[in-house]
Design a protein around this motif. Structure first.
Motif, short mmCIF file in Angstrom:
data_model
loop_
_atom_site.label_atom_id
_atom_site.label_comp_id
_atom_site.label_asym_id
_atom_site.label_seq_id
_atom_site.Cartn_x
_atom_site.Cartn_y
_atom_site.Cartn_z
N PRO A 93 -10.75 4.65 -1.40
CA PRO A 93 -10.44 3.35 -0.77
C PRO A 93 -8.99 2.89 -0.94
CG PRO A 93 -12.58 3.27 -1.84
CD PRO A 93 -11.96 4.59 -2.21
N PRO A 94 -8.38 3.01 -2.13
CA PRO A 94 -6.97 2.56 -2.23
C PRO A 94 -6.03 3.36 -1.33
CG PRO A 94 -7.93 2.74 -4.41
CD PRO A 94 -8.90 3.36 -3.45
N LEU A 95 -6.20 4.68 -1.29
CA LEU A 95 -5.34 5.50 -0.45
C LEU A 95 -5.62 5.22 1.02
CD1 LEU A 95 -3.23 7.68 -0.02
CD2 LEU A 95 -5.02 9.41 -0.35
N ARG A 96 -6.88 5.07 1.38
CA ARG A 96 -7.25 4.77 2.77
C ARG A 96 -6.64 3.42 3.20
NH1 ARG A 96 -11.58 7.37 3.63
NH2 ARG A 96 -12.75 6.43 1.91
N ALA A 97 -6.71 2.42 2.32
CA ALA A 97 -6.14 1.10 2.62
C ALA A 97 -4.62 1.19 2.78
CB ALA A 97 -6.50 0.11 1.53
N PHE A 98 -3.97 1.90 1.88
CA PHE A 98 -2.51 2.03 1.97
C PHE A 98 -2.12 2.77 3.24
CE2 PHE A 98 1.42 4.46 1.00
CZ PHE A 98 2.28 3.36 0.95
N ARG A 99 -2.82 3.85 3.55
CA ARG A 99 -2.54 4.63 4.75
C ARG A 99 -2.72 3.75 6.00
NH1 ARG A 99 -5.60 7.77 8.37
NH2 ARG A 99 -4.42 9.50 9.27
N GLY A 100 -3.80 2.96 6.04
CA GLY A 100 -4.03 2.06 7.18
C GLY A 100 -2.93 1.04 7.33
N TRP A 101 -2.51 0.44 6.20
CA TRP A 101 -1.42 -0.53 6.25
C TRP A 101 -0.13 0.12 6.75
CZ3 TRP A 101 3.20 -0.29 3.60
CH2 TRP A 101 4.03 -1.39 3.77
N LEU A 102 0.17 1.31 6.23
CA LEU A 102 1.39 2.02 6.61
C LEU A 102 1.39 2.36 8.10
CD1 LEU A 102 3.97 3.16 5.33
CD2 LEU A 102 2.73 5.28 4.89
N LEU A 103 0.27 2.84 8.61
CA LEU A 103 0.18 3.15 10.04
C LEU A 103 0.34 1.89 10.89
CD1 LEU A 103 -2.74 5.75 10.02
CD2 LEU A 103 -0.35 6.19 10.62
N GLY A 104 -0.28 0.80 10.48
CA GLY A 104 -0.16 -0.45 11.22
C GLY A 104 1.28 -0.95 11.24
N ALA A 105 1.93 -0.92 10.08
CA ALA A 105 3.32 -1.37 10.00
C ALA A 105 4.23 -0.48 10.86
CB ALA A 105 3.79 -1.36 8.55
N SER A 106 3.98 0.81 10.86
CA SER A 106 4.78 1.73 11.67
C SER A 106 4.59 1.46 13.15
CB SER A 106 4.39 3.18 11.37
OG SER A 106 4.63 3.49 10.04
N ARG A 107 3.36 1.24 13.55
CA ARG A 107 3.10 0.95 14.97
C ARG A 107 3.77 -0.35 15.41
NH1 ARG A 107 -2.60 2.75 13.72
NH2 ARG A 107 -2.58 4.93 14.33
N ARG A 108 3.72 -1.37 14.55
CA ARG A 108 4.38 -2.64 14.88
C ARG A 108 5.89 -2.45 15.02
NH1 ARG A 108 0.61 -4.32 11.34
NH2 ARG A 108 2.04 -4.43 9.58
N GLU A 109 6.46 -1.65 14.13
CA GLU A 109 7.91 -1.41 14.17
C GLU A 109 8.30 -0.66 15.44
OE1 GLU A 109 11.78 -1.61 13.35
OE2 GLU A 109 10.21 -2.65 12.25
N ILE A 110 7.54 0.36 15.78
CA ILE A 110 7.85 1.14 16.98
C ILE A 110 7.63 0.30 18.24
CG2 ILE A 110 7.08 3.09 18.39
CD1 ILE A 110 6.50 4.55 15.71
N GLY A 111 6.60 -0.54 18.20
CA GLY A 111 6.30 -1.37 19.36
C GLY A 111 7.13 -2.64 19.43
N GLY A 112 8.05 -2.81 18.51
CA GLY A 112 8.88 -4.01 18.52
C GLY A 112 8.17 -5.22 17.94
N ARG A 113 7.20 -4.96 17.06
CA ARG A 113 6.43 -5.99 16.34
C ARG A 113 5.27 -6.47 17.15
NH1 ARG A 113 9.03 -6.39 11.68
NH2 ARG A 113 11.25 -6.42 11.71
#
Length: 113
Positions: A93-113
């Motif tokens: 769960p901790p790794l899965r949560a961190f991975r999910g957060w990281l993917l979400g943050a990356s998508r927001r950055e690429i998409g211009g937030r």
């Protein structure tokens, strides 16, 4: 107008790569060297020159008008970060949560937030 180029010690060839990506020869690329993005950003904000900075670090300053993009062409860095873990390790769960957060943050950055 010729403005001084601000460099990062951790990315000494970044300006040369930027010029090459634009099809230009940067020649002898010189300028002040900083050890952190924050100090290079502060130098640019203070009018000391032009810095190559990650968008996510200076987006607020761009919105405020304190920094101005000189080229509207993103550049991919050859220095990337990777999230890795051993094949024989379960993604708990901790790794899965961190991975999910990281993917979400990356998508927001690429998409211009």
């Amino acid at each position: 107008m010729k403005l001084p180029l601000l460099h990062l010690a951790s990315r000494p060839d970044q300006w040369r790569r930027r010029f090459a990506a634009q099809g230009e020869d940067g020649g002898m690329v010189q300028g002040m060297v900083f050890d952190q993005f924050a100090t290079a950003a502060q130098a640019a904000w203070s009018g000391l020159g032009i810095a190559l900075l990650p968008t996510f670090l200076c987006a607020d300053e761009i919105k405020r008008g304190n920094l101005v993009p000189i080229v509207d062409a993103p550049m991919s860095s050859h220095q990337r970060y990777w999230l890795v873990w051993p094949d024989d390790c379960e993604m708990g769960p901790p790794l899965r949560a961190f991975r999910g957060w990281l993917l979400g943050a990356s998508r927001r950055e690429i998409g211009g937030r």
